[in-house]
Design a protein around this motif. Structure first.
Motif, short mmCIF file in Angstrom:
data_model
loop_
_atom_site.label_atom_id
_atom_site.label_comp_id
_atom_site.label_asym_id
_atom_site.label_seq_id
_atom_site.Cartn_x
_atom_site.Cartn_y
_atom_site.Cartn_z
N VAL A 61 43.64 84.73 3.32
CA VAL A 61 42.46 83.93 3.01
C VAL A 61 42.79 83.03 1.84
N ALA A 62 42.49 81.75 1.95
CA ALA A 62 42.81 80.79 0.89
C ALA A 62 42.02 81.11 -0.38
N GLY A 63 42.62 80.79 -1.52
CA GLY A 63 41.98 81.01 -2.81
C GLY A 63 41.84 79.72 -3.60
N GLU A 64 41.29 79.83 -4.78
CA GLU A 64 41.01 78.65 -5.61
C GLU A 64 42.26 77.83 -5.88
N ALA A 65 43.38 78.48 -6.06
CA ALA A 65 44.63 77.76 -6.37
C ALA A 65 45.09 76.89 -5.20
N ASP A 66 44.56 77.16 -3.99
CA ASP A 66 44.97 76.40 -2.81
C ASP A 66 44.16 75.12 -2.60
N VAL A 67 43.15 74.89 -3.42
CA VAL A 67 42.26 73.74 -3.20
C VAL A 67 43.02 72.42 -3.12
N PRO A 68 43.92 72.10 -4.07
CA PRO A 68 44.62 70.79 -3.97
C PRO A 68 45.39 70.62 -2.67
N LEU A 69 46.12 71.66 -2.25
CA LEU A 69 46.90 71.57 -1.01
C LEU A 69 45.98 71.40 0.19
N VAL A 70 44.93 72.21 0.27
CA VAL A 70 44.03 72.15 1.42
C VAL A 70 43.29 70.81 1.45
N ALA A 71 42.92 70.28 0.29
CA ALA A 71 42.26 68.97 0.25
C ALA A 71 43.19 67.88 0.78
N ALA A 72 44.47 67.94 0.40
CA ALA A 72 45.44 66.96 0.89
C ALA A 72 45.64 67.09 2.39
N TRP A 73 45.74 68.32 2.88
CA TRP A 73 45.88 68.53 4.32
C TRP A 73 44.64 68.07 5.08
N THR A 74 43.47 68.25 4.49
CA THR A 74 42.24 67.82 5.16
C THR A 74 42.21 66.30 5.31
N ARG A 75 42.70 65.61 4.31
CA ARG A 75 42.80 64.15 4.41
C ARG A 75 43.78 63.76 5.52
N GLU A 76 44.91 64.46 5.61
CA GLU A 76 45.88 64.19 6.68
C GLU A 76 45.27 64.50 8.05
N PHE A 77 44.51 65.58 8.11
CA PHE A 77 43.86 65.96 9.36
C PHE A 77 42.88 64.87 9.82
N ALA A 78 42.06 64.36 8.89
CA ALA A 78 41.10 63.32 9.24
C ALA A 78 41.82 62.09 9.79
N THR A 79 42.91 61.70 9.14
CA THR A 79 43.68 60.56 9.61
C THR A 79 44.26 60.82 11.00
N ALA A 80 44.75 62.04 11.21
CA ALA A 80 45.39 62.38 12.49
C ALA A 80 44.43 62.32 13.66
N ILE A 81 43.15 62.64 13.43
CA ILE A 81 42.18 62.63 14.53
C ILE A 81 41.45 61.29 14.64
N GLY A 82 41.85 60.32 13.82
CA GLY A 82 41.29 58.98 13.94
C GLY A 82 40.06 58.72 13.11
N ASP A 83 39.71 59.64 12.20
CA ASP A 83 38.57 59.42 11.32
C ASP A 83 39.00 58.63 10.09
N GLU A 84 38.02 58.01 9.46
CA GLU A 84 38.29 57.34 8.18
C GLU A 84 38.26 58.41 7.10
N PRO A 85 39.39 58.71 6.46
CA PRO A 85 39.41 59.81 5.49
C PRO A 85 38.59 59.49 4.24
N ALA A 86 37.96 60.53 3.69
CA ALA A 86 37.24 60.38 2.44
C ALA A 86 38.23 60.28 1.29
N GLU A 87 37.75 59.79 0.14
CA GLU A 87 38.62 59.68 -1.02
C GLU A 87 38.98 61.04 -1.58
N ASP A 88 38.02 61.97 -1.55
CA ASP A 88 38.24 63.26 -2.19
C ASP A 88 37.58 64.37 -1.38
N TYR A 89 38.36 65.35 -0.97
CA TYR A 89 37.84 66.48 -0.19
C TYR A 89 37.71 67.75 -1.02
N THR A 90 37.79 67.62 -2.33
CA THR A 90 37.78 68.82 -3.18
C THR A 90 36.53 69.66 -2.96
#
Length: 268
Positions: free
Chosen positions: A131-160
């Protein structure tokens, strides 16, 4: 027969609760979006039965839940109702789009799946989930931005904030290698009306081909079931045969097909 609208989730639940509870899988998008929606609506038959529901997001996108074609047609001819995007079950969305008289084009075709008999990945990928923890937030936020781009969405500036909510509630898992390196993620929505939906299944391109997404998906599906979800759901893009085959190997079975359309100035 008419559409009714409100900005208040409590009023929406009071009016449409029976319909939402009867079809929690088909209403999954409405159930998970309704508390943050700008507007909510329900279609009432002459006898008071509700046979259609919707949400309008802050961006103006219209999401139809389990809705009859008759209700979708009536919605399309309402003056001033001009969303730029509509998503929902294919028949209702097509009825709405054709009746609107506006140029439109399909932007995504999806299939809703429900977990039947859970089946572990075969072969089991190397490593384990956690289970992800607080220390994983930066990595998961970066991956979420990559995920949004990969599915064709306009990525948000910050997913924190977006990922912190999921991580703080224990709803996001990471798959890590035996050496402890995170290589994939998957999240699940809150359990509402007995249903929860898996989303944010993502593996960076350099880590693909090792089954990590299967491990993360199977793990987060168990998290959802353990949190009380009697129906664990997910959407797949019908243009991606790899993901469709993967989820079926894990025990997911088709429920219904969905369509997303975009209204344009020039047509298809």
């Amino acid at each position: 027969m008419t559409w009714h609208f409100t900005e208040h989730p409590a009023a929406f639940r009071a009016a449409a609760g029976t319909h939402l509870a009867a079809e929690p899988a088909r209403n999954t998008a409405v159930l998970t979006l309704m508390d943050g929606a700008d507007r909510l609506g329900w279609w009432a038959e002459p006898d008071g039965r509700v046979t259609g529901v919707l949400t309008v997001s802050p961006s103006g996108a219209l999401h139809l839940g389990a809705t009859t074609e008759e209700a979708a047609l009536a919605l399309a001819v309402r003056a001033g109702e001009e969303p730029t995007e509509v998503r929902g079950e294919t028949a209702a969305v097509e009825a709405y789009a054709k009746a609107s008289g506006r140029p439109w084009r399909p932007v995504v075709r999806m299939r809703l799946f429900r977990l039947g008999e859970p089946t572990p990945p075969d072969p089991v990928p190397a490593g384990r989930h956690r289970v992800a923890g607080e220390a994983d937030v930066p990595l998961v936020a970066a991956w979420t931005r990559e995920f949004a781009t990969a599915i064709g969405d306009e990525p948000a500036e910050d997913y924190t904030g977006f990922v912190t909510e999921r991580i703080s509630e224990g709803r996001l898992v990471l798959w890590e290698t035996p050496e402890g390196r995170a290589v994939s993620m998957a999240a699940v929505s809150r359990t509402i009306q007995g249903q929860a939906r898996v989303h944010l299944v993502y593996t960076p391109p350099a880590e693909r081909g090792h089954g990590y997404a299967a491990g993360a998906t199977e793990a987060v599906s168990r998290v959802a079931a353990g949190a009380g979800a009697s129906q664990v759901l997910l959407f797949t893009d019908l243009s991606n045969p790899t993901s469709n085959a993967l989820y079926q190997r894990l025990g997911y079975r088709p429920v219904t097909d969905h369509l997303g359309v975009e209204f344009t100035a020039t047509g298809r």
